[in-house]
Write a protein that holds these residues in place. Structure first.
Motif, PDB file in Angstrom:
ATOM      1  N   ILE A 438       4.452  -2.435  -0.347  1.00 40.95           N
ATOM      2  CA  ILE A 438       3.621  -4.011  -0.376  1.00 40.95           C
ATOM      3  C   ILE A 438       4.125  -4.937   1.010  1.00 40.95           C
ATOM      4  O   ILE A 438       3.791  -5.661   1.710  1.00 40.95           O
ATOM      5  CB  ILE A 438       3.880  -4.613  -1.411  1.00 40.95           C
ATOM      6  CG1 ILE A 438       2.989  -3.540  -2.800  1.00 40.95           C
ATOM      7  CG2 ILE A 438       3.546  -5.783  -2.030  1.00 40.95           C
ATOM      8  CD1 ILE A 438       3.627  -3.901  -4.181  1.00 40.95           C
ATOM      9  N   PRO A 439       6.076  -5.079   1.280  1.00 42.80           N
ATOM     10  CA  PRO A 439       6.184  -6.104   1.946  1.00 42.80           C
ATOM     11  C   PRO A 439       6.049  -5.448   3.519  1.00 42.80           C
ATOM     12  O   PRO A 439       5.296  -5.932   4.498  1.00 42.80           O
ATOM     13  CB  PRO A 439       7.720  -5.716   1.929  1.00 42.80           C
ATOM     14  CG  PRO A 439       8.559  -5.023   0.840  1.00 42.80           C
ATOM     15  CD  PRO A 439       6.624  -4.607   0.057  1.00 42.80           C
ATOM     16  N   ARG A 440       5.706  -4.471   3.595  1.00 50.03           N
ATOM     17  CA  ARG A 440       5.807  -3.608   5.201  1.00 50.03           C
ATOM     18  C   ARG A 440       3.997  -3.727   5.465  1.00 50.03           C
ATOM     19  O   ARG A 440       3.539  -4.418   6.235  1.00 50.03           O
ATOM     20  CB  ARG A 440       5.930  -2.155   5.227  1.00 50.03           C
ATOM     21  CG  ARG A 440       6.562  -1.283   5.870  1.00 50.03           C
ATOM     22  CD  ARG A 440       6.549   0.456   5.632  1.00 50.03           C
ATOM     23  NE  ARG A 440       6.060   0.605   6.770  1.00 50.03           N
ATOM     24  CZ  ARG A 440       5.376   1.618   6.533  1.00 50.03           C
ATOM     25  NH1 ARG A 440       4.884   1.627   5.254  1.00 50.03           N
ATOM     26  NH2 ARG A 440       4.285   1.879   8.117  1.00 50.03           N
ATOM     27  N   GLY A 441       3.112  -3.718   3.882  1.00 49.64           N
ATOM     28  CA  GLY A 441       2.147  -4.544   4.595  1.00 49.64           C
ATOM     29  C   GLY A 441       1.649  -5.999   4.476  1.00 49.64           C
ATOM     30  O   GLY A 441       0.455  -6.387   5.236  1.00 49.64           O
ATOM     31  N   ALA A 442       2.678  -6.259   4.036  1.00 47.75           N
ATOM     32  CA  ALA A 442       1.944  -7.903   4.304  1.00 47.75           C
ATOM     33  C   ALA A 442       2.932  -8.375   5.562  1.00 47.75           C
ATOM     34  O   ALA A 442       1.951  -9.016   6.383  1.00 47.75           O
ATOM     35  CB  ALA A 442       2.571  -8.727   3.290  1.00 47.75           C
ATOM     36  N   GLY A 443       3.088  -8.086   6.196  1.00 46.83           N
ATOM     37  CA  GLY A 443       4.442  -8.019   7.864  1.00 46.83           C
ATOM     38  C   GLY A 443       2.935  -8.053   8.355  1.00 46.83           C
ATOM     39  O   GLY A 443       3.170  -8.279  10.000  1.00 46.83           O
ATOM     40  N   LEU A 444       2.676  -6.336   8.348  1.00 50.60           N
ATOM     41  CA  LEU A 444       1.462  -5.640   9.745  1.00 50.60           C
ATOM     42  C   LEU A 444       0.748  -6.240   9.168  1.00 50.60           C
ATOM     43  O   LEU A 444      -0.731  -6.487  10.463  1.00 50.60           O
ATOM     44  CB  LEU A 444       1.621  -4.421   8.494  1.00 50.60           C
ATOM     45  CG  LEU A 444       2.098  -3.337   9.200  1.00 50.60           C
ATOM     46  CD1 LEU A 444       2.334  -1.615   8.247  1.00 50.60           C
ATOM     47  CD2 LEU A 444       2.077  -3.520  11.012  1.00 50.60           C
ATOM     48  N   ALA A 445      -0.260  -7.362   8.398  1.00 53.50           N
ATOM     49  CA  ALA A 445      -1.162  -8.159   7.994  1.00 53.50           C
ATOM     50  C   ALA A 445      -0.573  -9.232   8.683  1.00 53.50           C
ATOM     51  O   ALA A 445      -2.231  -9.342  10.327  1.00 53.50           O
ATOM     52  CB  ALA A 445      -1.042  -8.824   6.912  1.00 53.50           C
ATOM     53  N   LEU A 446      -0.112  -9.643   9.279  1.00 54.53           N
ATOM     54  CA  LEU A 446       0.500 -10.820  10.551  1.00 54.53           C
ATOM     55  C   LEU A 446       0.650 -10.563  11.591  1.00 54.53           C
ATOM     56  O   LEU A 446      -0.332 -10.588  12.805  1.00 54.53           O
ATOM     57  CB  LEU A 446       1.421 -11.603  10.067  1.00 54.53           C
ATOM     58  CG  LEU A 446       1.078 -12.000   8.736  1.00 54.53           C
ATOM     59  CD1 LEU A 446       2.255 -13.385   8.220  1.00 54.53           C
ATOM     60  CD2 LEU A 446      -0.718 -13.273   8.969  1.00 54.53           C
ATOM     61  N   MET A 447       1.328  -9.248  11.810  1.00 53.45           N
ATOM     62  CA  MET A 447       1.842  -8.333  13.322  1.00 53.45           C
ATOM     63  C   MET A 447       0.200  -7.620  13.279  1.00 53.45           C
ATOM     64  O   MET A 447       0.118  -8.079  15.242  1.00 53.45           O
ATOM     65  CB  MET A 447       2.526  -7.195  12.899  1.00 53.45           C
ATOM     66  CG  MET A 447       2.948  -6.913  13.770  1.00 53.45           C
ATOM     67  SD  MET A 447       3.755  -7.442  14.691  1.00 53.45           S
ATOM     68  CE  MET A 447       5.669  -7.542  13.840  1.00 53.45           C
TER      69      MET A 447
END
Ligand SMILES: [Zn+2]
Length: 486
Positions: A438-447
């Motif tokens: 979940i945190p990885r995906g949240a960061g990847l969304a903005l990346m």
């Protein structure tokens, strides 16, 4: 956000360096050397060397050895709030999550006021940034971190106005529009003056997880193709991630088809399906039939130490007979006789002993309860599977244990029979890293929004339109920490 994220990107010339950067995104999990990356990008090797040099005020964007992005491409501070824990780290352009840090489990944290919960978030964020400032692979020569945005995933529906909709954060302060008009503003405020409601974004946790699922799928599960041979072409497909923990929800993402050029990642055009009101995925509130529950209760009536599923259990939303109230953490605790109402300890901690696979009576009862939960989940998923024609499902969350996945696998027969075409649905094990999805995906969304989709511009040296690095320094983090404790 002022800009429309679905507006087509203005046509940008794809320079050789831009192609190299795109190839690094596409093939970054394959450990390719400089020559292989150049071949994939269809350019001469000298362009990879050129991409390793500084561009504008960015330092070198690519590393030597297996070619990957350096932290100069930017970092996103990523946070996820669960029922009892908060997790955080820094996501780089390779999709790696650095400086992973969690809070100790705190019972009832979703009932805290917005200010209290966000102070916990800020303290954890400061801890992550302090760790990162001591990490030579992340920090710049001037002692700052190239963080350009922050993402926070919440276990609640978030609408397009960046506000919670009748969600799990139950304190009334979460509904207030002042002093912060949106959750993005509230999140930005707690991170300090470097952040704005554009650079600090709040999103739904399962939608965030679906982004990580798609990222991994196109890089490691359906590996990128190395030739344009038509036989290797992958059509678009729809995949789902289901989270089973204190609450139950899902995220759905349409993975894009292979692109015309092999070096352009399918990740760029993959699209989270958020629905009309951005509320898609709320399967936890699906009413379940009494007969399905009765059948399971009959079958497990002779299992020692296991109480029946209580069909009339109240859901967090206040209604009865909802999936979440029948298979979520509270239901599991009740079935196993864990007295969560007489102990103040976090439910995660009280359940921990039951969730490890073993051979004692309590382990067997827990395994059976999880299997039952998987079967009910499988029944509930028949509708979504048929409606969406899914290719694959991954289950994550505190209760996503092998016994639950096994129960779900058994229930998959229902989908098989329902699909008169015989099309199957893969159950994909998200692996040991799923707690951090979940945190990885949240960061990847903005990346993805601010870097991966801008690799052409970066390759052309058009950096003016990019979100710049916020140059996070130690004094800044110390101030943030001091404010969070006040
Ligand atoms: Zn409900």
């Amino acid at each position: 956000m002022a800009s429309n994220p679905h507006a087509p990107e203005p046509k940008t010339k794809h320079s050789a360096i831009g192609k190299v950067l795109d190839a690094v995104l596409t093939f970054g999990a394959e450990d390719l050397n400089q020559k292989q990356i150049a071949d994939c990008a269809g350019v001469v090797e000298g362009n990879v060397t050129r991409a390793k040099k500084a561009v504008g005020n960015f330092g070198p964007l690519l590393s030597s050895g297996p070619v990957r992005f350096t932290s100069e491409m930017g970092l996103v501070l990523a946070v996820s709030v669960g029922a009892e824990r908060i997790r955080a780290g820094l996501v780089d352009a390779n999709g790696s999550l650095h400086c992973r840090t969690t809070t100790p489990p705190l019972r009832g944290q979703l009932a805290l006021s917005q200010r209290e919960l966000l102070q916990h978030v800020a303290r954890l964020a400061a801890e992550v940034l302090e760790k990162a400032l001591g990490d030579a692979t992340l920090v710049r020569a001037d002692g700052t971190l190239p963080v350009f945005a922050a993402a926070m995933a919440l276990p609640t529906p978030i609408d397009r106005d960046h506000r919670q909709v009748n969600g799990a954060l139950s304190h009334k302060s979460w509904e207030d529009r002042s002093p912060y008009p949106t959750l993005n503003h509230a999140f930005a405020a707690i991170l300090g003056p470097a952040f704005t409601s554009e650079t600090a974004q709040v999103m739904n946790d399962c939608n965030a997880a679906s982004i990580a699922l798609a990222f991994d799928r196109v890089r490691t599960v359906e590996k990128p193709r190395r030739t344009l041979a038509p036989v290797s072409f992958r059509q678009r497909s729809t995949i789902m991630v289901v989270r089973v923990g204190g609450a139950v929800g899902c995220g759905i993402i349409e993975v894009a088809a292979d692109q015309d050029e092999i070096y352009v990642s399918r990740f760029l055009k993959s699209r989270v399906m958020v629905g009309t009101h951005a509320l898609a995925g709320e399967i936890g509130h699906m009413p379940i039939s009494e007969s399905a529950v009765e059948l399971l209760n009959e079958k497990s009536s002779d299992v020692p130490g296991l109480s029946p599923i209580r069909y009339d259990a109240k859901c967090a939303c206040g209604r009865l007979n909802h999936l979440q109230a029948l298979i979520g953490g509270a239901a599991l605790a009740r079935r196993l006789g864990v007295a969560t109402h007489t102990s103040e300890a976090p439910i995660t901690v009280q359940l921990e002993g039951f969730l490890r696979p073993g051979s004692t009576t309590t382990d067997k009862a827990a395994a059976r309860a999880l299997d039952d939960a998987g079967q009910l989940l499988g029944k509930a998923l028949v509708g979504p599977v048929l409606a969406l024609d899914l290719k694959a499902i991954s289950v994550i969350g505190a209760l996503a244990r092998p016994a639950l996945v096994q129960g779900l696998g058994g229930a998959r027969d229902d989908w098989g029979k329902a699909f008169y075409t015989g099309a199957g649905v893969e159950l994909v094990d998200p692996g040991p890293d799923s707690a951090w999805m979940i945190p990885r995906g949240a960061g990847l969304a903005l990346m993805r929004q601010h870097r991966h989709r801008k690799l052409r511009q970066i390759g052309n040296g058009q950096l003016a339109m990019l979100l710049p690095s916020l140059d996070v320094s130690l004094p800044y983090v110390q101030q943030m920490r001091a404010k969070a404790w006040s």
